[in-house]
Design a protein around this motif. Sequence first.
Motif, short mmCIF file in Angstrom:
data_model
loop_
_atom_site.label_atom_id
_atom_site.label_comp_id
_atom_site.label_asym_id
_atom_site.label_seq_id
_atom_site.Cartn_x
_atom_site.Cartn_y
_atom_site.Cartn_z
N LEU A 8 -50.70 12.77 -4.82
CA LEU A 8 -50.43 12.59 -3.40
C LEU A 8 -50.88 11.22 -2.90
CD1 LEU A 8 -51.29 16.17 -2.16
CD2 LEU A 8 -49.04 15.08 -2.16
N ALA A 9 -51.95 10.68 -3.44
CA ALA A 9 -52.37 9.33 -3.07
C ALA A 9 -51.28 8.32 -3.44
CB ALA A 9 -53.70 8.97 -3.73
N HIS A 10 -50.66 8.51 -4.59
CA HIS A 10 -49.56 7.65 -5.01
C HIS A 10 -48.35 7.83 -4.08
CE1 HIS A 10 -51.87 7.10 -8.67
NE2 HIS A 10 -51.02 6.16 -9.06
N ALA A 11 -48.02 9.09 -3.77
CA ALA A 11 -46.87 9.37 -2.91
C ALA A 11 -47.08 8.76 -1.52
CB ALA A 11 -46.64 10.87 -2.80
N ILE A 12 -48.30 8.84 -1.01
CA ILE A 12 -48.60 8.28 0.31
C ILE A 12 -48.43 6.77 0.29
CG2 ILE A 12 -50.52 7.85 1.90
CD1 ILE A 12 -51.38 10.83 1.21
N GLN A 13 -48.94 6.12 -0.72
CA GLN A 13 -48.78 4.66 -0.82
C GLN A 13 -47.32 4.28 -0.92
OE1 GLN A 13 -51.05 2.39 -0.35
NE2 GLN A 13 -49.68 0.67 -0.73
N LEU A 14 -46.58 5.01 -1.72
CA LEU A 14 -45.15 4.73 -1.91
C LEU A 14 -44.41 4.88 -0.58
CD1 LEU A 14 -43.10 5.85 -4.93
CD2 LEU A 14 -42.12 5.99 -2.67
N ALA A 19 -41.64 2.85 4.38
CA ALA A 19 -41.47 2.76 5.83
C ALA A 19 -41.54 1.31 6.30
CB ALA A 19 -42.52 3.61 6.55
N ARG A 20 -42.51 0.58 5.76
CA ARG A 20 -42.67 -0.83 6.15
C ARG A 20 -41.45 -1.66 5.73
NH1 ARG A 20 -47.58 -1.89 4.15
NH2 ARG A 20 -46.78 -2.40 2.11
N ALA A 26 -34.53 -3.22 9.09
CA ALA A 26 -33.97 -2.94 10.41
C ALA A 26 -34.03 -4.19 11.28
CB ALA A 26 -34.72 -1.78 11.07
N GLU A 27 -35.17 -4.87 11.25
CA GLU A 27 -35.31 -6.10 12.05
C GLU A 27 -34.32 -7.17 11.58
OE1 GLU A 27 -37.14 -6.65 14.82
OE2 GLU A 27 -37.62 -4.51 14.68
N ARG A 42 -33.86 2.16 10.60
CA ARG A 42 -34.96 2.73 11.39
C ARG A 42 -35.09 4.24 11.13
NH1 ARG A 42 -33.25 -1.22 15.08
NH2 ARG A 42 -34.88 -2.79 15.30
N GLN A 43 -33.94 4.89 10.99
CA GLN A 43 -33.95 6.32 10.68
C GLN A 43 -34.58 6.54 9.30
OE1 GLN A 43 -30.05 8.08 10.16
NE2 GLN A 43 -30.81 10.12 10.65
N MET A 44 -34.25 5.71 8.34
CA MET A 44 -34.83 5.84 7.00
C MET A 44 -36.34 5.59 7.04
SD MET A 44 -32.35 6.83 5.10
CE MET A 44 -32.78 6.51 3.39
N ALA A 45 -36.79 4.63 7.87
CA ALA A 45 -38.23 4.40 8.04
C ALA A 45 -38.90 5.64 8.61
CB ALA A 45 -38.48 3.19 8.94
N HIS A 46 -38.23 6.27 9.55
CA HIS A 46 -38.74 7.51 10.15
C HIS A 46 -38.90 8.59 9.07
CE1 HIS A 46 -39.32 10.79 12.98
NE2 HIS A 46 -38.30 11.41 12.43
N TYR A 47 -37.90 8.74 8.21
CA TYR A 47 -37.99 9.72 7.13
C TYR A 47 -39.16 9.42 6.20
CZ TYR A 47 -33.28 11.36 8.36
OH TYR A 47 -32.19 11.87 9.01
N SER A 48 -39.37 8.14 5.91
CA SER A 48 -40.49 7.76 5.05
C SER A 48 -41.82 8.13 5.70
CB SER A 48 -40.46 6.26 4.76
OG SER A 48 -39.36 5.95 3.93
N ARG A 49 -41.93 7.91 7.02
CA ARG A 49 -43.16 8.29 7.71
C ARG A 49 -43.35 9.81 7.72
NH1 ARG A 49 -41.53 3.82 10.70
NH2 ARG A 49 -40.46 5.11 12.24
N LEU A 50 -42.25 10.56 7.82
CA LEU A 50 -42.35 12.02 7.74
C LEU A 50 -42.84 12.46 6.37
CD1 LEU A 50 -39.14 13.25 9.63
CD2 LEU A 50 -41.52 13.36 10.43
#
Length: 152
Positions: A8-14, A19-20, A26-27, A42-50
Amino acid sequence: MDDIQRFLAHAIQLEKESARRYEELAEAMQSLGSMEVAEFFRQMAHYSRLHLKEAMQRGGFHDLPTLAADAYDWPEGTSPEAAAWAGVDGFMDVPGALALALDGEQRSCDYYRTIAADAEDPEVRSMAEAFAEEEAEHVAQLESWRSGLAKG
């Protein structure tokens, strides 16, 4: 990888990196005037944050876990998301941005599939399979956008 907290630590970093990177894309697409693609990223960034939030909840983390750089077990020495990103610049066009994003998602999908295939721990295997499926959905979305661009 057979420790769920380490996985999970790896998944969180990934997902944090994903998201970044999507925000950067997007910018770049917004500055290019491609508002529809910017909104998609931006939608894909949102999914990554989820996904990041889900991984944190599953791991019981209240703060982002950190490992020393050499404690991560990445293929090619860096996370699949970071490895795919050569950088976003002002000269990137829509096809280039989509190709870059697709490469990152495919690397992430492959990473999770490899963990699922190699893990002996059933919880790690199951979660890696679920994360691989989510990444495969992102791959399909990006391929659909590329296909639509080619037809348009």
